[in-house]
Motif scaffolding. Structure first.
Motif, PDB file in Angstrom:
ATOM      1  N   LEU A  64       0.843  -1.198   0.000  1.00  0.00           N
ATOM      2  CA  LEU A  64       0.000   0.000   0.000  1.00  0.00           C
ATOM      3  C   LEU A  64       0.873   1.241   0.000  1.00  0.00           C
ATOM      4  O   LEU A  64       1.955   1.266   0.574  1.00  0.00           O
ATOM      5  CB  LEU A  64      -0.909   0.033   1.236  1.00  0.00           C
ATOM      6  N   THR A  65       0.360   2.288  -0.642  1.00  0.00           N
ATOM      7  CA  THR A  65       1.011   3.586  -0.540  1.00  0.00           C
ATOM      8  C   THR A  65       0.617   4.230   0.789  1.00  0.00           C
ATOM      9  O   THR A  65      -0.281   3.756   1.486  1.00  0.00           O
ATOM     10  CB  THR A  65       0.583   4.494  -1.703  1.00  0.00           C
ATOM     11  N   LYS A  66       1.285   5.316   1.120  1.00  0.00           N
ATOM     12  CA  LYS A  66       0.974   6.012   2.366  1.00  0.00           C
ATOM     13  C   LYS A  66      -0.479   6.487   2.393  1.00  0.00           C
ATOM     14  O   LYS A  66      -1.172   6.363   3.410  1.00  0.00           O
ATOM     15  CB  LYS A  66       1.913   7.205   2.552  1.00  0.00           C
ATOM     16  N   SER A  67      -0.959   7.050   1.283  1.00  0.00           N
ATOM     17  CA  SER A  67      -2.329   7.546   1.254  1.00  0.00           C
ATOM     18  C   SER A  67      -3.329   6.398   1.349  1.00  0.00           C
ATOM     19  O   SER A  67      -4.371   6.513   2.017  1.00  0.00           O
ATOM     20  CB  SER A  67      -2.563   8.352  -0.031  1.00  0.00           C
ATOM     21  N   GLU A  68      -3.027   5.280   0.682  1.00  0.00           N
ATOM     22  CA  GLU A  68      -3.909   4.116   0.775  1.00  0.00           C
ATOM     23  C   GLU A  68      -3.924   3.572   2.202  1.00  0.00           C
ATOM     24  O   GLU A  68      -4.971   3.162   2.724  1.00  0.00           O
ATOM     25  CB  GLU A  68      -3.448   3.028  -0.197  1.00  0.00           C
ATOM     26  N   PHE A  69      -2.768   3.576   2.811  1.00  0.00           N
ATOM     27  CA  PHE A  69      -2.671   3.094   4.195  1.00  0.00           C
ATOM     28  C   PHE A  69      -3.518   3.952   5.123  1.00  0.00           C
ATOM     29  O   PHE A  69      -4.225   3.445   6.001  1.00  0.00           O
ATOM     30  CB  PHE A  69      -1.211   3.133   4.622  1.00  0.00           C
ATOM     31  N   ALA A  70      -3.484   5.281   4.931  1.00  0.00           N
ATOM     32  CA  ALA A  70      -4.286   6.191   5.755  1.00  0.00           C
ATOM     33  C   ALA A  70      -5.769   5.949   5.527  1.00  0.00           C
ATOM     34  O   ALA A  70      -6.578   5.989   6.471  1.00  0.00           O
ATOM     35  CB  ALA A  70      -3.921   7.640   5.440  1.00  0.00           C
ATOM     36  N   ALA A  71      -6.155   5.687   4.272  1.00  0.00           N
ATOM     37  CA  ALA A  71      -7.566   5.425   3.978  1.00  0.00           C
ATOM     38  C   ALA A  71      -8.032   4.129   4.628  1.00  0.00           C
ATOM     39  O   ALA A  71      -9.146   4.053   5.172  1.00  0.00           O
ATOM     40  CB  ALA A  71      -7.765   5.359   2.462  1.00  0.00           C
ATOM     41  N   VAL A  72      -7.184   3.095   4.590  1.00  0.00           N
ATOM     42  CA  VAL A  72      -7.533   1.829   5.230  1.00  0.00           C
ATOM     43  C   VAL A  72      -7.673   2.019   6.737  1.00  0.00           C
ATOM     44  O   VAL A  72      -8.591   1.481   7.377  1.00  0.00           O
ATOM     45  CB  VAL A  72      -6.472   0.758   4.909  1.00  0.00           C
ATOM     46  N   ALA A  73      -6.769   2.799   7.332  1.00  0.00           N
ATOM     47  CA  ALA A  73      -6.846   3.049   8.776  1.00  0.00           C
ATOM     48  C   ALA A  73      -8.138   3.769   9.138  1.00  0.00           C
ATOM     49  O   ALA A  73      -8.777   3.451  10.151  1.00  0.00           O
ATOM     50  CB  ALA A  73      -5.635   3.859   9.227  1.00  0.00           C
ATOM     51  N   ALA A  74      -8.528   4.745   8.318  1.00  0.00           N
ATOM     52  CA  ALA A  74      -9.779   5.467   8.586  1.00  0.00           C
ATOM     53  C   ALA A  74     -10.973   4.530   8.487  1.00  0.00           C
ATOM     54  O   ALA A  74     -11.901   4.597   9.308  1.00  0.00           O
ATOM     55  CB  ALA A  74      -9.923   6.628   7.600  1.00  0.00           C
ATOM     56  N   GLU A  75     -10.979   3.651   7.495  1.00  0.00           N
ATOM     57  CA  GLU A  75     -12.066   2.687   7.354  1.00  0.00           C
ATOM     58  C   GLU A  75     -12.082   1.709   8.531  1.00  0.00           C
ATOM     59  O   GLU A  75     -13.146   1.353   9.053  1.00  0.00           O
ATOM     60  CB  GLU A  75     -11.914   1.934   6.035  1.00  0.00           C
ATOM     61  N   ALA A  76     -10.895   1.281   8.957  1.00  0.00           N
ATOM     62  CA  ALA A  76     -10.819   0.372  10.102  1.00  0.00           C
ATOM     63  C   ALA A  76     -11.364   1.034  11.359  1.00  0.00           C
ATOM     64  O   ALA A  76     -12.065   0.408  12.161  1.00  0.00           O
ATOM     65  CB  ALA A  76      -9.369  -0.063  10.322  1.00  0.00           C
ATOM     66  N   ARG A  77     -11.058   2.311  11.516  1.00  0.00           N
ATOM     67  CA  ARG A  77     -11.553   3.042  12.693  1.00  0.00           C
ATOM     68  C   ARG A  77     -13.079   3.138  12.667  1.00  0.00           C
ATOM     69  O   ARG A  77     -13.744   2.990  13.692  1.00  0.00           O
ATOM     70  CB  ARG A  77     -10.906   4.429  12.717  1.00  0.00           C
ATOM     71  N   ARG A  78     -13.632   3.378  11.475  1.00  0.00           N
ATOM     72  CA  ARG A  78     -15.096   3.470  11.349  1.00  0.00           C
ATOM     73  C   ARG A  78     -15.745   2.121  11.646  1.00  0.00           C
ATOM     74  O   ARG A  78     -16.735   2.050  12.387  1.00  0.00           O
ATOM     75  CB  ARG A  78     -15.456   3.925   9.930  1.00  0.00           C
ATOM     76  N   ARG A  79     -15.171   1.056  11.084  1.00  0.00           N
ATOM     77  CA  ARG A  79     -15.750  -0.272  11.321  1.00  0.00           C
ATOM     78  C   ARG A  79     -15.602  -0.690  12.784  1.00  0.00           C
ATOM     79  O   ARG A  79     -16.499  -1.330  13.342  1.00  0.00           O
ATOM     80  CB  ARG A  79     -15.059  -1.293  10.426  1.00  0.00           C
ATOM     81  N   LEU A  80     -14.480  -0.330  13.383  1.00  0.00           N
ATOM     82  CA  LEU A  80     -14.277  -0.697  14.784  1.00  0.00           C
ATOM     83  C   LEU A  80     -15.324  -0.037  15.675  1.00  0.00           C
ATOM     84  O   LEU A  80     -15.853  -0.665  16.600  1.00  0.00           O
ATOM     85  CB  LEU A  80     -12.877  -0.293  15.234  1.00  0.00           C
ATOM     86  N   ALA A  81     -15.647   1.220  15.396  1.00  0.00           N
ATOM     87  CA  ALA A  81     -16.668   1.910  16.197  1.00  0.00           C
ATOM     88  C   ALA A  81     -18.004   1.189  16.089  1.00  0.00           C
ATOM     89  O   ALA A  81     -18.702   0.987  17.096  1.00  0.00           O
ATOM     90  CB  ALA A  81     -16.798   3.361  15.742  1.00  0.00           C
ATOM     91  N   GLY A  82     -18.376   0.767  14.877  1.00  0.00           N
ATOM     92  CA  GLY A  82     -19.639   0.047  14.717  1.00  0.00           C
ATOM     93  C   GLY A  82     -19.623  -1.319  15.370  1.00  0.00           C
ATOM     94  O   GLY A  82     -20.616  -1.746  15.978  1.00  0.00           O
ATOM     95  N   THR A  83     -18.488  -2.018  15.280  1.00  0.00           N
ATOM     96  CA  THR A  83     -18.380  -3.350  15.880  1.00  0.00           C
ATOM     97  C   THR A  83     -18.465  -3.271  17.393  1.00  0.00           C
ATOM     98  O   THR A  83     -19.165  -4.064  18.042  1.00  0.00           O
ATOM     99  CB  THR A  83     -17.064  -4.014  15.452  1.00  0.00           C
ATOM    100  N   GLU A  84     -17.753  -2.322  17.980  1.00  0.00           N
ATOM    101  CA  GLU A  84     -17.795  -2.180  19.440  1.00  0.00           C
ATOM    102  C   GLU A  84     -19.186  -1.760  19.902  1.00  0.00           C
ATOM    103  O   GLU A  84     -19.652  -2.210  20.967  1.00  0.00           O
ATOM    104  CB  GLU A  84     -16.747  -1.168  19.885  1.00  0.00           C
ATOM    105  N   ALA A  85     -19.854  -0.920  19.117  1.00  0.00           N
ATOM    106  CA  ALA A  85     -21.218  -0.524  19.478  1.00  0.00           C
ATOM    107  C   ALA A  85     -22.148  -1.726  19.448  1.00  0.00           C
ATOM    108  O   ALA A  85     -23.017  -1.891  20.322  1.00  0.00           O
ATOM    109  CB  ALA A  85     -21.714   0.564  18.534  1.00  0.00           C
TER     110      ALA A  85
END
Length: 239
Positions: free
Chosen positions: A16-37
């Motif tokens: 992954l490029t740096k920008s792709e990595f940041a996008a994946v991290a943002a998506e992971a953060r969003r999914r984690l919030a929904g999973t924990e909820a």
């Protein structure tokens, strides 16, 4: 997201490029919030009871109304800690199929509906791992020859200054020790005059305690001599 878990030697996320990595991290953060909820959300007693009635109706065996009420009340308390999303039509059907003709024991019921919760927990752990990888600091760039030379020179200067400060401190301590020893010797020396002893005793410096002790001993000898002289004079004058 699995690519995020592998780091290349240069510290960039694998594949992954740096920008792709940041996008994946943002998506992971969003999914984690929904999973924990979803894991934290608990069903209301009414929802639990409706789900239990569905299970009973799917099993279809005749049960006394009082027994049904008692069973529902007991299972409502048991399922209070189960995430709400586990109480679905699909899980009710799974419980009924596994139970056969009779309502399942609590242990079997929980074993049937828990896998969905376990999958959520696995998702949560994987997403947390992705975010840990995202927050992992990049390795520092290697030092240049000039930077290493500057650091070496600075270290040598620091060590030299520290050695000089230590030598100065030891010299001051040795000088002070000599002065203290001289003051103590003066306080006890027979060549020191009474006036000098009293001056040392009045000070708060080294030798003061010895000087005060010397003065106290001299005073006791003076009193003893005075008392002895008085006694001898009385004996001579008596008939």
């Amino acid at each position: 997201m699995s690519l995020v878990m592998v780091a290349r030697p240069d510290g960039a996320p694998g594949g992954l490029t740096k920008s792709e990595f940041a996008a994946v991290a943002a998506e992971a953060r969003r999914r984690l919030a929904g999973t924990e909820a979803a894991l934290d959300q608990r069903a209301e007693p009414g929802v639990i009871q409706q789900w239990l009635v569905r299970v009973i109706s799917l099993i279809g065996h005749p049960v006394d109304a009082d027994q049904i009420g008692f069973k529902i009340a007991a299972m409502t308390d048991l399922l209070a800690d189960v995430p709400r999303r586990c109480l679905t039509k699909q899980s009710a059907a799974a419980v009924a199929v596994a139970a056969g003709r009779f309502f399942p024991p609590a242990k079997d019921l929980l074993a049937t509906i828990r896998p969905e919760t376990a999958e959520l927990e696995r998702d949560r752990d994987r997403l947390r791992a992705v975010l840990r990888a995202a927050e992992r600091p990049a390795p520092a760039a290697p030092l240049t020859d000039d930077q290493r030379a500057a650091m070496s020179a600075a270290a040598k200067t620091y060590l030299q200054e520290a050695a000089e400060r230590r030598a100065e401190r030891e010299a001051r301590e040795m000088s002070a020790a000599h002065r203290d020893a001289g003051a103590r010797m003066a306080a006890m020396s027979p060549d020191t005059s009474d006036a000098e002893v009293r001056a040392i005793a009045a000070s708060k410096g080294p030798g003061a305690a010895l000087a005060r002790a010397r003065l106290a001993m001299a005073e006791r000898r003076r009193l003893a001599l005075s008392l002895s002289a008085t006694t001898n004079s009385a004996e001579v004058s008596s008939p």
